[in-house]
Every structure is written in C-alpha cells, then in structure tokens.
Motif scaffolding. Structure first.
Motif, PDB file in Angstrom:
ATOM      1  N   GLY A   1       0.985  -1.309  -0.064  1.00 38.55           N
ATOM      2  CA  GLY A   1      -0.163  -0.075   0.221  1.00 38.55           C
ATOM      3  C   GLY A   1       1.388   1.369   0.250  1.00 38.55           C
TER       4      GLY A   1
ATOM      5  N   TYR B   1       2.816   3.802  -3.358  1.00 31.13           N
ATOM      6  CA  TYR B   1       1.119   4.447  -4.157  1.00 31.13           C
ATOM      7  C   TYR B   1       1.966   4.879  -5.857  1.00 31.13           C
TER       8      TYR B   1
ATOM      9  N   TYR C   1       3.022   1.859  -7.836  1.00 33.11           N
ATOM     10  CA  TYR C   1       0.486   1.701  -8.135  1.00 33.11           C
ATOM     11  C   TYR C   1       0.061   2.444  -9.186  1.00 33.11           C
TER      12      TYR C   1
ATOM     13  N   ARG D   1      -4.015  -2.811  -4.462  1.00 27.18           N
ATOM     14  CA  ARG D   1      -3.327  -2.747  -3.590  1.00 27.18           C
ATOM     15  C   ARG D   1      -3.160  -3.555  -2.357  1.00 27.18           C
TER      16      ARG D   1
END
Length: 657
Positions: free
Chosen positions: A318, A321, A324, A357
C-alpha cells in the motif's frame, strides 16, 4: 445511507475485476474508497460496505484493524509518517523526526491545532537508499508521496513549505531537497543506480519517459512476448525458464521454473506477482515498477502463458502509491495495444491483469498470507501443504513470484539460457539488483552478477564507510531478518551458496552496513520493534515472544539491563524460531540471535556502563482492585514489601488500602 451512489458505483467496479463469486477480493480497494471519501474508515460506512459484500460488519472491522494504513480516526490534511527502521535510523531518522516535531510544534502521534498536519512514525518504506525520509498522505485524495534525503532542519522546512503551499501533490514523483523533478518520467535527485557496464534490469531507468509504452516498444519491448506466444508452446517456455536456473528474488531463492512445474493440473490457474516489498533494506522492486513497469508486464504475459493462466494479479504494498499508479497506467497502455486482454497478439491467448493494492502489513510478503489478503481477509498465513501451486488463490493452482523474478523471465526468453547463465555461478546464475543502505557513502541499487564479492559492492560501488574515521562493525547481507556478518567476512561472494556457508542468507539482497558509531544494542532493539509491530498475531510464540524481547531490549537500552538478560534473550528466541506458523516468525529472531552470538561483549559492556550494580527492574504482579475508583490497579513488589503484606499465595483479590 452514508455511502453515496457514486461511491457505491466505484466499489462495484472494483468488485467486477475479480472472478464471479470472489468479489470479497475487492474489500481492501473498497476501504480505500471510503477512506478517501471520509478521511478515515467510519464505522457506519464500514457497516454499509458489509452489506454490499454480504458479510458481517465485524468482518470488515477486523480487516480495518489489521492493516495499519486504514485509519479509524481522522488525521490531518497531510499525514506525515517518518520511516524510523534500521536503515533509516543509521542515516539520521531520529533527527529527521525531531526536526518535524520542532517545525510542526507537535510530537509524533499528534495533529497540529489547525488540523493541517499529523505526524507519525512508519516501519520500512522501501526507501533505504535515500534515507532519511517520510511518506506524506493527502487526506482529500488518498494519494501518497515520498519525501527523501531530508538530512537537515532546512530540508524538512522545504518539504513542509511545499505541502503548505498546496502544491505538494502536483506530481507523485519522489521529492528531494534539490526540488521537484521535471515531469519527464526520469528518476530524480540523488538516486544511485549502477553496477554492470551493460545493465539489464535497470538499463532503462534513466531514460526519458521510461515508464511509457512508446519508449518501451522503441527499445524492443513486447517483441519477445509476441514471438513466444506465436511460436512456442507453454511447456517450452517452462523448460527454458527451468534451464536458465532463475531463482526467486523475494528471499527464499527457490528455482522459478521448478516451482512452475509443480502446478496441479486443475483449472483455472492464477499468477500472483508478489510486489509487497517490505523487508527492511530492500527497495529494488520499487524502482522497476516506478520507472520500467512494462518490463514487469511483459514478464507477466510470458509467465502467465507458460503456466496457462488467464488471470494475473500484481499485489503491491500500500505504501508504494506512486508505483501503484505507474503500474495501473502501464496495464491500461498494454491493454489498449492489444497486449493484455482477449486474444492478445492476435492469438487465442487471453490475459487479464489486476493491480491489487495492499494496506500495510509486512506479513503479506509471505506468499500464503498474501493470497489470504488478496481474497479480502486479514493477511494471515496458511498451512503448507497444500502449497499454492496445488491450492492457492481461491483454492486453485497458483504461482507466486517476486517482481524481480518475473522481470528476469523477460530477458531469459529474449536472450536465451546460455546468455543468462554466463553471469553468476552454476547454482546462482544471472544478475542481481543489490540494495545497499546504511553507513556507506553511496547507498543505492547496484545491478551485478551473482557472486560479486561483498567487499566490492561496499567499497567499489558504495564508496566504503559513510565516515572516513568510522569502521564497519556489522553487515546484514539480505534484508533485516538475515543473520549478521562480521567485517572478517566481507570477502564473501554474494550468491546463495556462499552466503549460506558464511552463516547467513542472501534473502532479498538487501545489504545494510553498520559502522562502529552505532550501538548493537540499539540495532537489536529497533529490529525487534519492527518484528513485534509487524507480527500478524496468529501465533502465540511470535506475537508474545517478540513483545517480550522488545521490552527487555528497551529496558536494557534505557539502563536497566542485567547480564542474565542476555541469556534470557537468547533463550526466548528458541521458543519462537521453528515454533511459529510461517517462516517470518523464525526470521524475526535470526538477527538478534546472531547479534547476541557475535557481539555479546558489547552487550555486556553496555550493561556494565549503564547498570553496574545490576539493579533489578520493578516487576508488576497480579492486578488489585481499588474500591475507591472501581478500577484495577497494579501492585508492585516494592509496594508489597513496604506494606509488609504479600498476596502471592492468596486465592482472593487483594483490596488496596
């Protein structure tokens, strides 16, 4: 109704990405949606989410409480979290935190009066080569950005000024005191990436717009996938990967092709890419995902074809970011070109890729815990056997491989087995991205062949000790959990067999250098703090044992240690190693065990200096009831002796006087 129709529609879109009947996999993405909407995961919003997923509210609450990135209370407009793990600690994370506290006028765990900033500490953020650093999350959007290389109070002030201006998230590129990078897709600031004269995995990192599909195609990208899918059988791909000897880059080092050959014959099958890079000292996968995501996606296409999987999931931690967003965009680009989706490259092969995620849990780096998390539950490990290749995601045959492992597949299929095996050794072939952090002059990523001597990595590429007057005291060779090496082992070749012969493990190739300015007691305490914090809580030995170890080490560091505590620490580790459900329990004490074995005189000297009389700590015994408050109170040995009374043998509660 708390959840608006727009929020519900967004949640339903997430649910549609997963197989029918497996919509619960969208629970973590859905929680991110409501956290972005409200600033935290409100209980009433959780309850409505439970209705949408047809599960009990307590199940949603249990997931929220497990993952530390889900907030149960509002934070400031900007939530600043300073990484304080060992690699960052060695490079001034404590001072960085102090500068933030001083500039914001709050302590960590607090929010400024105007609600603008919250401050906290964070476990490893995969930025070990650019420490000290912090992750800042913008409450309104849920976006996270890394602020790195903040060595001074002035650096911290620059970061805060940028955030206060409202322009802190005009880009998600990492920030350094040198200023915002140009929006060119080029890695910014003092990122150090070097090694081989002709790098392979990191060859494209510094090219302009290296993350874009056009630049990847211009460099020959996706030609290999097209050629393989139109001219080779899946079995032939498995054979080539097996012959290459690619070994897993996540830590265990298991041969990739051999793992593929273990797949049960059942269908459907799944490929899961483990991008939950959270082992302190490790930050190699992050750079691939941020600046060359199509290299990974082509590897996913090839690997999925080889194992006959039509669905692939990239489970990314997570905190990453920016990586991601880069992966999501890359998948969209590849889909638009017909490289992902139905009948890819004009063949009968189908492939859907979902970027999933995580939400902050070290345990999810363990493959079975990752699968449990991907299914929408707490990230608890599973019993093996059955192994994932037999019964993995959704109880179907599943292959779980690390990002760097999958990226290697692309190059093996492009250049062949003989080319790949020219690097490294017979049992540890190929090149490796070594992560170098801690007390060296030039921390960074160095792509080199397996078996490159540790001395060469530290001195030739890392520039030697951080301070000319300092000497190397200890070296972690493969991520924080691995056993320490001493300076007389600095000529160890960095391959699986040689590092094992030296008494440690190559692991994730995260090299952490510790110099003689650092107390090994502090290293031990901060290491155990990480494993106590990140224990998933499933197993009593790991959950309770790491807590006991941390408490003893904190007491020792604060001047309350005794010589017998050293033996006590060693003894407690024996009740954790080999006694927990997954390998992470055992790995949690490897570093401490080697620290005590190799640096015991330092622990003894520290105790002699800070507690020469070996004064014993005050140990609380059973709680007692205070009728004046109606609450239990803790009675200490000291107070018992003072009152001349002892409740130790009593069967009834003791009333405080």
């Amino acid at each position: 109704m708390v959840l608006s129709e727009a929020v519900r529609a967004e949640v339903r879109k997430w649910m549609d990405l997963y197989p029918q009947g497996r919509e619960r996999s969208a629970l973590l993405p859905a929680l991110y949606v409501i956290q972005r909407e409200f600033g935290y995961c409100r209980v009433d919003a959780q309850n409505e989410l439970a209705e949408m997923f047809d599960i009990e509210p307590a199940e949603v609450g249990g997931v929220v409480d497990f993952y530390h990135m889900f907030k149960t209370e509002p934070t400031g407009e900007y939530h600043v979290e300073v990484c304080t793990n060992v690699p960052c600690m060695l490079r001034g994370a404590g001072q960085c935190m102090h500068h933030f506290e001083e500039k914001l006028g709050i302590h960590h765990g607090e929010t400024t009066e105007d609600g603008k900033f919250s401050l906290g500490h964070m476990e490893c953020l995969g930025s070990c080569g650019t420490a000290p650093m912090a992750m800042v999350t913008e409450r309104a959007t849920g976006q996270g950005r890394y602020f790195e290389e903040m060595h001074s109070a002035e650096d911290v002030q620059k970061a805060l000024d940028l955030l206060a201006s409202g322009k802190g998230f005009s880009t998600l590129e990492r920030w350094t005191p040198e200023g915002d990078p140009e929006s060119s897709g080029k890695a910014a600031g003092p990122y150090r990436i070097g090694g081989m004269e002709k790098p392979v995995l990191t060859a494209r990192i510094f090219k302009k717009n290296s993350h874009k599909i056009d630049t990847y195609i211009a460099d020959g990208g996706y030609d290999t996938a097209r050629s393989v899918l139109t001219s080779m059988t899946p079995e032939a791909v498995v054979d080539q990967v097996k012959a290459s000897g690619i070994r897993g880059r996540g830590g265990a080092g298991f041969p990739t092709g051999q793992k593929w050959s273990f797949l049960a014959p059942a269908m459907p099958r799944y490929l899961v890419v483990n991008a939950d890079e959270s082992e302190p000292g490790t930050f190699k996968d992050r750079i691939i995902m941020e600046y060359d995501p199509h290299q990974l996606i082509e590897g996913v296409i090839l690997s999925s074809y080889a194992i006959k999987a039509e669905r692939a999931f990239i489970y990314i931690r997570g905190e990453y970011y920016f990586a991601y967003t880069r992966l999501v965009e890359a998948v969209k680009e590849a889909t638009a070109r017909g490289f992902v989706g139905q009948k890819i490259f004009g063949t009968e092969t189908n492939l859907q890729i979902v970027v999933h995620r995580g939400a902050g849990a070290y345990e999810c780096g363990e493959e079975t815990a990752l699968l449990t998390s991907l299914e929408g539950f707490r990230g608890h490990p599973r019993m093996k056997p059955p192994f994932p290749a037999v019964e993995g995601l959704y109880a179907k045959p599943t292959i779980v491989n690390n990002v760097e492992s999958i990226a290697n597949v692309t190059h093996v299929m492009r250049n062949g087995v003989d080319w790949y095996r020219q690097f490294g050794t017979e049992k540890s072939p190929g090149m490796r991205i070594f992560c170098l952090s801690g007390n060296v002059k030039k921390p960074g990523l160095y792509e080199l062949p397996h078996s490159t001597p540790l001395r060469e990595i530290i001195y030739t590429y890392g520039g030697g000790p951080q301070e000319d007057t300092a000497a190397i005291k200890a070296i972690v060779p493969g991520g924080l959990s691995m056993k320490l090496l001493t300076p007389d082992q600095i000529d160890t070749p960095m391959d699986y067999e040689a590092v094992a012969a030296a008494g440690s493990s190559l692991g994730s190739a995260g090299i952490i250098v510790i110099d003689d300015r650092t107390s090994m007691v502090s290293v031990a305490r901060r290491t155990l703090s990480f494993y106590r914090e990140e224990s998933c809580g499933k197993c009593t030995p790991c959950r309770e044992g790491t807590t006991w170890l941390e408490e003893i080490l904190i007491r020792m560091e604060n001047g309350g240690g005794r010589d017998k505590d050293i033996d006590l620490l060693a003894r407690i580790t024996t009740f954790i190693a080999g006694k927990s459900f997954c390998p992470f329990g055992e790995a949690s004490v490897w570093g401490l065990q080697s620290n005590l074995a190799k640096y015991r005189p330092e622990f003894e000297s520290y105790i002699e200096l800070t507690n020469p009389d070996e004064v014993a700590p005050v140990i609380p015994i059973r709680p007692i009831y205070r009728p004046d408050t109606g609450k239990p109170s803790v009675l200490h040995e000291a107070s018992i002796e003072a009152e001349g009374d002892s409740p130790l043998n009593r069967d009834t509660p003791v009333l405080a006087k």
